[in-house]
Design a protein around this motif. Sequence first.
Motif, PDB file in Angstrom:
ATOM      1  N   VAL A 187     -20.525   4.165   4.250  1.00  0.00           N
ATOM      2  CA  VAL A 187     -19.229   4.262   3.565  1.00  0.00           C
ATOM      3  C   VAL A 187     -18.069   3.993   4.520  1.00  0.00           C
ATOM      4  O   VAL A 187     -16.981   4.527   4.351  1.00  0.00           O
ATOM      5  CB  VAL A 187     -19.056   5.654   2.896  1.00  0.00           C
ATOM      6  N   ALA A 188     -18.320   3.147   5.520  1.00  0.00           N
ATOM      7  CA  ALA A 188     -17.248   2.811   6.465  1.00  0.00           C
ATOM      8  C   ALA A 188     -16.379   1.709   5.874  1.00  0.00           C
ATOM      9  O   ALA A 188     -16.711   0.536   5.957  1.00  0.00           O
ATOM     10  CB  ALA A 188     -17.841   2.385   7.807  1.00  0.00           C
ATOM     11  N   GLY A 189     -15.270   2.100   5.294  1.00  0.00           N
ATOM     12  CA  GLY A 189     -14.341   1.111   4.750  1.00  0.00           C
ATOM     13  C   GLY A 189     -14.635   0.757   3.302  1.00  0.00           C
ATOM     14  O   GLY A 189     -15.535   1.305   2.675  1.00  0.00           O
ATOM     15  N   TYR A 190     -13.823  -0.174   2.790  1.00  0.00           N
ATOM     16  CA  TYR A 190     -13.939  -0.589   1.397  1.00  0.00           C
ATOM     17  C   TYR A 190     -15.215  -1.412   1.184  1.00  0.00           C
ATOM     18  O   TYR A 190     -15.720  -2.046   2.107  1.00  0.00           O
ATOM     19  CB  TYR A 190     -12.725  -1.425   0.993  1.00  0.00           C
ATOM     20  N   ASP A 191     -15.693  -1.439  -0.048  1.00  0.00           N
ATOM     21  CA  ASP A 191     -16.925  -2.151  -0.360  1.00  0.00           C
ATOM     22  C   ASP A 191     -16.636  -3.635  -0.576  1.00  0.00           C
ATOM     23  O   ASP A 191     -16.605  -4.126  -1.703  1.00  0.00           O
ATOM     24  CB  ASP A 191     -17.579  -1.537  -1.607  1.00  0.00           C
ATOM     25  N   LEU A 192     -16.448  -4.337   0.534  1.00  0.00           N
ATOM     26  CA  LEU A 192     -16.151  -5.773   0.440  1.00  0.00           C
ATOM     27  C   LEU A 192     -17.373  -6.564  -0.024  1.00  0.00           C
ATOM     28  O   LEU A 192     -17.230  -7.621  -0.646  1.00  0.00           O
ATOM     29  CB  LEU A 192     -15.689  -6.316   1.796  1.00  0.00           C
ATOM     30  N   ARG A 194     -19.504  -5.851  -2.383  1.00  0.00           N
ATOM     31  CA  ARG A 194     -19.499  -5.943  -3.835  1.00  0.00           C
ATOM     32  C   ARG A 194     -18.348  -6.775  -4.372  1.00  0.00           C
ATOM     33  O   ARG A 194     -18.414  -7.301  -5.477  1.00  0.00           O
ATOM     34  CB  ARG A 194     -19.414  -4.534  -4.443  1.00  0.00           C
ATOM     35  N   LEU A 195     -17.269  -6.862  -3.580  1.00  0.00           N
ATOM     36  CA  LEU A 195     -16.149  -7.696  -4.024  1.00  0.00           C
ATOM     37  C   LEU A 195     -16.575  -9.169  -4.053  1.00  0.00           C
ATOM     38  O   LEU A 195     -16.175  -9.925  -4.948  1.00  0.00           O
ATOM     39  CB  LEU A 195     -14.962  -7.490  -3.084  1.00  0.00           C
TER      40      LEU A 195
END
Lengths: 461, 461
Positions: A187-192, A194-195
């Motif tokens: 969970v380190a940072g945004y889920d790029l 999946r983007l």
Amino acid sequence: MVDALADALRAQIPAPLVVTDPDRLASYRHDMATFCPSGMPAVAVLARETAHVQHVLKVASDLGVPVVPQGGRTGLSGGANAVDGCIVLSLAGMDRILEIDPANRVAVVEPGVLNAVLSKAAAEQGLFYPPDPSSWEISTVGGNIATNAGGLCCVKYGVTADFVRALEVVLANGEILHTGRRTAKGVAGYDLTRLFVGSEGTLGVITRATLALRPAAEEPRTVAALFPSVAAAGEAVARVVASGLVPSLLEFMDQASLRAANEYRRMGLPDHAAAMLIAQSDAGPERAAAEIATIARHFADAGGFDVIEAEDAQEGELLLNARREAHYAIDRLGSRLIDDVCVPVSRLADFVQRVEKVAADLGLTIPVVGHAGDGNLHPNVVFDATDEDQVRRARQAFDEIMRIGLALGGTITGEHGVGLLKRDWLERELGHVGLRIHRELKRVFDPAGILNPGKVMSLEA
Amino acid sequence: MVDALADALRAQIPAPLVVTDPDRLASYRHDMATFCPSGMPAVAVLARETAHVQHVLKVASDLGVPVVPQGGRTGLSGGANAVDGCIVLSLAGMDRILEIDPANRVAVVEPGVLNAVLSKAAAEQGLFYPPDPSSWEISTVGGNIATNAGGLCCVKYGVTADFVRALEVVLANGEILHTGRRTAKGVAGYDLTRLFVGSEGTLGVITRATLALRPAAEEPRTVAALFPSVAAAGEAVARVVASGLVPSLLEFMDQASLRAANEYRRMGLPDHAAAMLIAQSDAGPERAAAEIATIARHFADAGGFDVIEAEDAQEGELLLNARREAHYAIDRLGSRLIDDVCVPVSRLADFVQRVEKVAADLGLTIPVVGHAGDGNLHPNVVFDATDEDQVRRARQAFDEIMRIGLALGGTITGEHGVGLLKRDWLERELGHVGLRIHRELKRVFDPAGILNPGKVMSLEA
């Protein structure tokens, strides 16, 4: 202009990989969608490594030339269609499996590897790569990721997105972005990651993927049944869901698709059945047999007849054949628009009945097949492309089907993507705030709008 | 200034929900993290409905006041810590379960509902909401989503993100954004849902969530074993993974945590064991028994001793107790920094051994517990907060542990999030391109930087 572009590309990419011959270029114009415009590329680059992709995007950024990424061009929404004067960037030649790591159940692949090749390589190590779009023998893993492809396995195993752990992506300016991680959790940072999954080449170009694998699945048991009405089939699906079973496959065919399958292969399926359901369980030998017996009982209780439990895996495959070949069987009926609506499972029968009404009202054949366990259905609007009025009615039916899907709490696309085909429908589903956010995100990754322009959404309100 | 702010808030929100009393405000300062600074809020709003959240964000945008969203404040990274002069926006009072839909296995909830309340409500309908962070009885679903919480179930069922289908989010300007969909599948547009999951309140405020449920799980069977070395325990995990089994739980405790559990409850666990593993299977009565027998054999083959298969579910819970209570047992040893590194499962033993070396080198006790099946481990750096030198060494150990995790191909946080605690480490994991993209995404959603400022990352390079 084209010469200058090709020269700039050849400065860093071997000349044979930079295609400018018009006949060859024409073969890169479009994917398998119907009614989607396609332009003529100025050049096609057959990338072999990430550095080629970086160079393409740097040149494209410098010269303001659009780039259309392509994999196997098996898409059904026009997402890979060329625009006039673009660089087609084919990833099909980046097709190496870089690593299969059984200890951590992970594969690292280039985007051009075919789904079937990866699936087989995983199976050889006792592992299982579940995503199984119908195109699996000819579609690439990169394309599967770019469209978040589904398939028959999803009801138990999920969609492509559920198996993507990390990506290497080349951004519009040629920089490399690494998203995600190799580990099971993080969970380190945004889920790029999946983007990018499902973004249809509009945010960046995927050049490497780290994929989760599962232990090999066990041999499935199969049951099929016919139903006197679509409502009865819907009731059967509802009973299976309510029972708490999770089949590994739960597929639907309506009367029109059964008839098409009969004509295609003389399968001897009764023409008077309104629908067929096919279910599998791969829960292990005894358990699967018990689950299939339970499902058979639910099928019968809901009014199903000719309930057949396959004796073995081979007979199971035979039962599944009608469903697997529906695509080709329906294809022989004429031109078609394949729709891809997903509704809450409880609305499945309602949806199919409304589609039947559309078919009757507009005087069209619209065979419906689909992934009943997920509520993801594919009405195939069949028409004669030489008959202007039929074409008009087909388009009307196609739109009407999406309208029905949204009205039932569903989505305009369960697994085929937006591409060009459903672009004008996206705002109805997202709402104007959602669409604005989409446009702003697009600008973060692609400020000049060179990446697969015109796909998914228009950039202006 | 504070009065003007409170007045502006009270214009649309009932006065009792707008807290300005300093004693009450102090109780909203921080979550459960160690070593994370927290400021004094100017005001706390105890939202009861989405309109309250919208009003808070509009007022905050107008006045340029930071907003810190809070759920149960059980986080371990300081992600919910107040900053001076902020509005604390508590979602804990928006705690209704709006709908549980068994036919589609979906729940719709407000963010403040406790995980345990939802889990119980789902169970009453024969359904199962798997995410089970240790805090499940006191943490909110909204907080679980904001941090993408994990737990013991993840090895089979996945993390919180895997159960979030759709969100209602209030954006920084007060607008409402709907992401995702209610259906099992869907690819209409970018995956904004996953972008918000794990974003720790930095992109928007979640006011409603549509969650996937599963059929009720079957009663688990349990096996536990002790190991003469961490390497043997690692080998046992590797054997289980290689066997193709997917246990529903696979937990690890090292010697220091076993000793702490012994002291806490006199559990009579042998002090000379270097590690313990506990595994469960919920694959159905016969199948689970067979799987647990196989796992027991793998444990023994890897050198495990005192291999105990629980007679029944109650005995299984007893075996699991040592692990469940480790958190409290370790808490009694002193102050602590709880780390949360996830490594490839094959590197588990290597990781624990390196942590043991750090503990020895720095003269600290660092009990390690964790989710072995996912490679997600929680070294607990124990120290005396009144001893400056120990504090210094504890911080050094904490950093060293993340360095080891990254070196082994892991991540700095498997399930606890970045918050304030690991903010300075984020760039090492993401790289500078990744961090730049993160900052640009943040600006799309929160151009003025009012949403949970300072969390996850600094906005300037």
